[in-house]
Design a protein around this motif. Structure first.
Motif, PDB file in Angstrom:
ATOM      1  N   LEU A 163       0.045  21.044  20.188  1.00 24.94           N
ATOM      2  CA  LEU A 163       0.636  20.856  18.856  1.00 24.94           C
ATOM      3  C   LEU A 163      -0.379  20.225  17.910  1.00 24.94           C
ATOM      4  O   LEU A 163      -0.460  20.576  16.738  1.00 24.94           O
ATOM      5  CB  LEU A 163       1.876  19.956  18.961  1.00 24.94           C
ATOM      6  CG  LEU A 163       3.145  20.621  19.475  1.00 24.94           C
ATOM      7  CD1 LEU A 163       4.066  19.588  20.086  1.00 24.94           C
ATOM      8  CD2 LEU A 163       3.852  21.359  18.346  1.00 24.94           C
ATOM      9  N   PHE A 164      -1.161  19.306  18.475  1.00 24.99           N
ATOM     10  CA  PHE A 164      -2.068  18.536  17.632  1.00 24.99           C
ATOM     11  C   PHE A 164      -3.190  19.386  17.051  1.00 24.99           C
ATOM     12  O   PHE A 164      -3.591  19.177  15.908  1.00 24.99           O
ATOM     13  CB  PHE A 164      -2.652  17.363  18.447  1.00 24.99           C
ATOM     14  CG  PHE A 164      -3.589  16.496  17.673  1.00 24.99           C
ATOM     15  CD1 PHE A 164      -3.109  15.707  16.646  1.00 24.99           C
ATOM     16  CD2 PHE A 164      -4.953  16.482  17.952  1.00 24.99           C
ATOM     17  CE1 PHE A 164      -3.974  14.907  15.916  1.00 24.99           C
ATOM     18  CE2 PHE A 164      -5.816  15.685  17.229  1.00 24.99           C
ATOM     19  CZ  PHE A 164      -5.323  14.894  16.203  1.00 24.99           C
ATOM     20  N   PHE A 170     -10.669  16.956  25.124  1.00 24.50           N
ATOM     21  CA  PHE A 170      -9.721  17.386  26.157  1.00 24.50           C
ATOM     22  C   PHE A 170      -9.441  16.294  27.182  1.00 24.50           C
ATOM     23  O   PHE A 170      -8.644  16.469  28.081  1.00 24.50           O
ATOM     24  CB  PHE A 170     -10.245  18.652  26.851  1.00 24.50           C
ATOM     25  CG  PHE A 170     -10.091  19.859  25.986  1.00 24.50           C
ATOM     26  CD1 PHE A 170      -8.898  20.567  25.973  1.00 24.50           C
ATOM     27  CD2 PHE A 170     -11.109  20.271  25.152  1.00 24.50           C
ATOM     28  CE1 PHE A 170      -8.737  21.670  25.159  1.00 24.50           C
ATOM     29  CE2 PHE A 170     -10.959  21.371  24.337  1.00 24.50           C
ATOM     30  CZ  PHE A 170      -9.770  22.076  24.331  1.00 24.50           C
ATOM     31  N   GLU A 171     -10.132  15.176  27.048  1.00 24.40           N
ATOM     32  CA  GLU A 171      -9.851  14.083  27.977  1.00 24.40           C
ATOM     33  C   GLU A 171      -8.445  13.558  27.679  1.00 24.40           C
ATOM     34  O   GLU A 171      -7.941  13.700  26.564  1.00 24.40           O
ATOM     35  CB  GLU A 171     -10.850  12.933  27.799  1.00 24.40           C
ATOM     36  CG  GLU A 171     -12.263  13.253  28.236  1.00 24.40           C
ATOM     37  CD  GLU A 171     -12.992  14.164  27.247  1.00 24.40           C
ATOM     38  OE1 GLU A 171     -12.838  13.951  26.026  1.00 24.40           O
ATOM     39  OE2 GLU A 171     -13.684  15.104  27.705  1.00 24.40           O
ATOM     40  N   THR A 172      -7.843  12.937  28.673  1.00 24.69           N
ATOM     41  CA  THR A 172      -6.542  12.317  28.458  1.00 24.69           C
ATOM     42  C   THR A 172      -6.674  11.264  27.354  1.00 24.69           C
ATOM     43  O   THR A 172      -7.546  10.404  27.440  1.00 24.69           O
ATOM     44  CB  THR A 172      -6.060  11.645  29.749  1.00 24.69           C
ATOM     45  OG1 THR A 172      -6.031  12.641  30.763  1.00 24.69           O
ATOM     46  CG2 THR A 172      -4.671  11.055  29.586  1.00 24.69           C
ATOM     47  N   PRO A 173      -5.845  11.371  26.301  1.00 20.16           N
ATOM     48  CA  PRO A 173      -6.012  10.434  25.185  1.00 20.16           C
ATOM     49  C   PRO A 173      -5.564   9.026  25.544  1.00 20.16           C
ATOM     50  O   PRO A 173      -4.695   8.835  26.382  1.00 20.16           O
ATOM     51  CB  PRO A 173      -5.109  11.033  24.111  1.00 20.16           C
ATOM     52  CG  PRO A 173      -4.090  11.829  24.850  1.00 20.16           C
ATOM     53  CD  PRO A 173      -4.764  12.328  26.085  1.00 20.16           C
ATOM     54  N   GLU A 179      -4.773   6.720  20.370  1.00 18.41           N
ATOM     55  CA  GLU A 179      -5.028   8.099  19.980  1.00 18.41           C
ATOM     56  C   GLU A 179      -3.766   8.946  20.159  1.00 18.41           C
ATOM     57  O   GLU A 179      -3.449   9.810  19.346  1.00 18.41           O
ATOM     58  CB  GLU A 179      -6.150   8.637  20.856  1.00 18.41           C
ATOM     59  CG  GLU A 179      -6.867   9.791  20.221  1.00 18.41           C
ATOM     60  CD  GLU A 179      -8.027  10.231  21.074  1.00 18.41           C
ATOM     61  OE1 GLU A 179      -8.257   9.641  22.154  1.00 18.41           O
ATOM     62  OE2 GLU A 179      -8.715  11.173  20.657  1.00 18.41           O
ATOM     63  N   ARG A 180      -3.047   8.650  21.245  1.00 14.74           N
ATOM     64  CA  ARG A 180      -1.833   9.404  21.522  1.00 14.74           C
ATOM     65  C   ARG A 180      -0.812   9.188  20.414  1.00 14.74           C
ATOM     66  O   ARG A 180      -0.175  10.129  19.947  1.00 14.74           O
ATOM     67  CB  ARG A 180      -1.258   9.002  22.877  1.00 14.74           C
ATOM     68  CG  ARG A 180      -0.104   9.876  23.317  1.00 14.74           C
ATOM     69  CD  ARG A 180       0.424   9.451  24.669  1.00 14.74           C
ATOM     70  NE  ARG A 180      -0.461   9.839  25.758  1.00 14.74           N
ATOM     71  CZ  ARG A 180      -0.868   9.020  26.728  1.00 14.74           C
ATOM     72  NH1 ARG A 180      -0.472   7.762  26.727  1.00 14.74           N
ATOM     73  NH2 ARG A 180      -1.657   9.440  27.673  1.00 14.74           N
ATOM     74  N   SER A 181      -0.703   7.947  19.963  1.00 11.10           N
ATOM     75  CA  SER A 181       0.326   7.693  18.945  1.00 11.10           C
ATOM     76  C   SER A 181      -0.108   8.269  17.592  1.00 11.10           C
ATOM     77  O   SER A 181       0.733   8.699  16.806  1.00 11.10           O
ATOM     78  CB  SER A 181       0.671   6.203  18.873  1.00 11.10           C
ATOM     79  OG  SER A 181      -0.245   5.524  18.072  1.00 11.10           O
ATOM     80  N   ALA A 239       0.909  12.784  13.661  1.00 12.70           N
ATOM     81  CA  ALA A 239       0.473  14.005  12.977  1.00 12.70           C
ATOM     82  C   ALA A 239       1.380  15.176  13.351  1.00 12.70           C
ATOM     83  O   ALA A 239       1.766  15.984  12.507  1.00 12.70           O
ATOM     84  CB  ALA A 239      -0.970  14.316  13.340  1.00 12.70           C
ATOM     85  N   VAL A 240       1.724  15.248  14.630  1.00 15.25           N
ATOM     86  CA  VAL A 240       2.574  16.344  15.105  1.00 15.25           C
ATOM     87  C   VAL A 240       3.978  16.230  14.500  1.00 15.25           C
ATOM     88  O   VAL A 240       4.559  17.225  14.072  1.00 15.25           O
ATOM     89  CB  VAL A 240       2.626  16.354  16.648  1.00 15.25           C
ATOM     90  CG1 VAL A 240       3.749  17.230  17.149  1.00 15.25           C
ATOM     91  CG2 VAL A 240       1.291  16.824  17.211  1.00 15.25           C
TER      92      VAL A 240
END
Lengths: 444, 121
Positions: free
Chosen positions: A115-116, A173-176, A180-182, A187-188
């Protein structure tokens, strides 16, 4: 449901998860999409005979990955091998193991990433939406072109350009990490609300074409909520979309003209969606972490809770718009608050409140529509007419313009001799001609 | 003997039904409900809101409130209550009360969308 319809529904619902995982493996959107496509073709071939797999997404990821790897190997050897289905034969054993390994947290970041990448800040809103509908929802270019009322070729070009921009963006592509995730989640969420509004702001003949955009945004909102069950703003977003969309059957009359909240037939509202929206906002409030979606959903909830327009808790709505103004200062939100003020303290107070906004909103249709309505309520008909004329000049859709014309017609009738039978009764108030106060666009 | 019939389906599929499709299913079910009710064999019927609307109370000591449905597989469904509350806070209060009387395990609190039955709030 027929086989094909069932498979279709299963593929659509597995798509974000499967494509997200394939994107993580291949780190290339085109390769991932092609792999997913190939997996879907095999599903259509094998599922009707073998029955559906226990975990459709895991099946698609596995098959998509195997086929793509085979393709890459073949390409490397420069010698095409005959088509073989062996990759699938030992799948049953492997499937459950794979499903175990693909735990929930992985899925979550895969889908969020998918989505991001559509929310690339350099992409204009319309391209973000088109890209998300193409990549995440799997709508065809033709379907998206129809919703945007443009030709297939123009939409194809728009999506190709958007994809090129995304490919250059190098989303990691690394696990955020948590911050960063929030950030990605915010944004999504904003993009989902864009998709929703693209459908919700439709008028006239495009309503039916665009309603699916609202439904898709709600579907993705529910998906996001499953991935992030403890995020109050995601609850707020889902609630906001549900509470607004619940009113869709009442928002336009048989001629396609806009019906204001006050005049809507509330029995046409979708009770199931309202119940879900109210439950979600109820849950969100417990977190005591306020946010713009939650506040807007709370406003929509107050409208939804009122069985009759006069039951609406306008004082509370005014307070909520006040909180929204503090969170996201914007003249549009102040304008929205003025509608609540007009209900609580009368049109004079509301008019006074919006006077300082005139310079900032001189090109904004709703400003003049609202101003005209307050002036009309005060009996200042000449000034009201002037405002309405400016509103018509700024109208974005024919439905908006028609709505203002209706008010002008009423003013015309009023200015006829006093014995006119259509004269408005004293004390009757007119509602503001705006989609405000819970009719969306609160974000400004 | 009274029986509870618990309904399972993919909520993405059911949630994706259009209003017409949903109404059609509900109308067909209403026929069956009517028949059972006439025979005096129908107790309360409830349609739950989606799992995204659920909240879970873990009845450990101290208890923990979690967003989302009850997701563990090592415990089994042993019973259920239907209660009336002003809002989620009210429902959680009732659940906490029950939990103090019977600790251990969890309660999933799920709002009810449609309810038919002999319930007099």
């Amino acid at each position: 449901m027929t086989d094909v319809a069932w498979i279709d529904a299963a593929l659509t619902s597995a798509r974000p998860q499967a494509l997200g995982a394939l994107l993580r493996y291949f780190r290339n959107l085109d390769t991932a999409e092609e792999a997913f496509q190939n997996a879907c073709l095999r599903a259509l071939k094998t599922w009707p005979q073998n029955g559906p797999p226990r975990d459709a997404a895991a099946w698609l990821i596995m098959v998509g990955r195997n086929v793509a790897i085979d393709d890459i190997r073949r390409g490397a050897k420069q010698q095409p091998l005959p088509e073989d289905d062996h990759a699938i034969s030992d799948l049953d054993d492997a499937e459950s193991e794979l499903a175990e390994r693909l735990d929930g947290s992985h899925y979550r970041d895969d889908i969020l990433r998918l989505l991001f990448i559509c929310c690339h800040p350099q992409l204009p809103a319309t391209q973000q939406i088109a890209l998300a509908l193409r990549i995440v929802s799997g709508l065809t270019v033709k379907q998206i072109a129809r919703a945007f009322l443009v030709s297939d070729a123009a939409m194809e070009q728009r999506i190709t350009r958007a994809k090129a921009a995304v490919a250059k963006a190098n989303v990691p592509f690394e696990t955020p990490g948590a911050p960063e995730r929030s950030e990605r989640l915010a944004a999504v969420a904003a993009m989902l609300y864009l998709i929703f509004n693209e459908g919700y702001s439709a008028s006239g003949e495009s309503i039916d074409l665009r309603a699916p955009l609202c439904e898709e945004a709600i579907r993705l909102g529910r998906l996001l909520l499953k991935l992030f069950p403890a995020e109050p703003e995601i609850m707020g977003l889902a609630a906001l979309m549900l509470l607004q969309y619940a009113r869709s059957a009442a928002r336009f009359d048989a001629n396609g003209a806009l019906v204001l909240l006050d005049d809507q037939d509330r029995t046409l509202w979708n009770g199931k969606m309202i119940a879900e929206g109210l439950a979600l906002i109820d849950k969100a409030m417990r977190h005591r972490r306020t946010g713009a979606y939650q506040i807007q959903a709370a406003i929509a909830a107050l409208h939804a809770r009122a069985a009759k327009p006069e039951d609406t808790d306008w004082a509370q709505i005014e307070l909520l718009y006040g909180s929204l103004e503090i969170l996201q200062p914007s003249p549009v939100i102040t304008l929205n608050r003025s509608v609540a003020v007009s209900k609580v303290r009368g049109p004079e107070a509301a008019l006074e409140m919006i006077a300082p906004l005139a310079a900032k909103l001189s090109n904004y249709f709703h400003f003049f529509g609202v101003q005209g309505a307050y002036l009309m309520q005060l009996g200042r008909n000449d000034e009201a007419r002037e405002s309405f004329n400016r509103a018509i000049a700024l109208a974005n859709t024919s439905a908006e313009a028609d709505h203002i014309r209706m008010h002008l017609d009423r003013l015309m009738l009023e200015s006829k001799p006093p014995n006119s039978s259509r004269k408005r009764k004293t004390g009757e108030t007119l509602s503001a001609p705006s989609p405000l106060a819970g009719e969306g666009r609160g974000g400004g | 003997m009274l029986y509870a019939i618990l309904c399972y389906h993919d909520e993405a599929v059911v949630g994706g039904w259009s209003k017409d499709e949903d109404d059609a299913v509900m109308a067909k079910l209403a026929v069956v409900h009517g028949k059972l009710a006439q025979q005096g064999r129908l107790g309360p019927v409830a349609r739950l809101l989606p799992t995204t609307a659920a909240t879970t109370l873990r009845k450990d000591e101290p208890s923990v409130v979690l967003d989302g449905p009850f997701a563990e597989t090592k415990e089994q469904l042993l019973g259920f209550y239907v209660v009336e509350a002003e809002n989620l806070d009210g429902a959680l209060e009732i659940a906490q009360d029950l939990g103090r009387a019977n600790p251990g395990g969890a309660y999933e609190i799920r709002p009810i969308g449609v309810f038919h039955g002999a319930f007099q709030p």
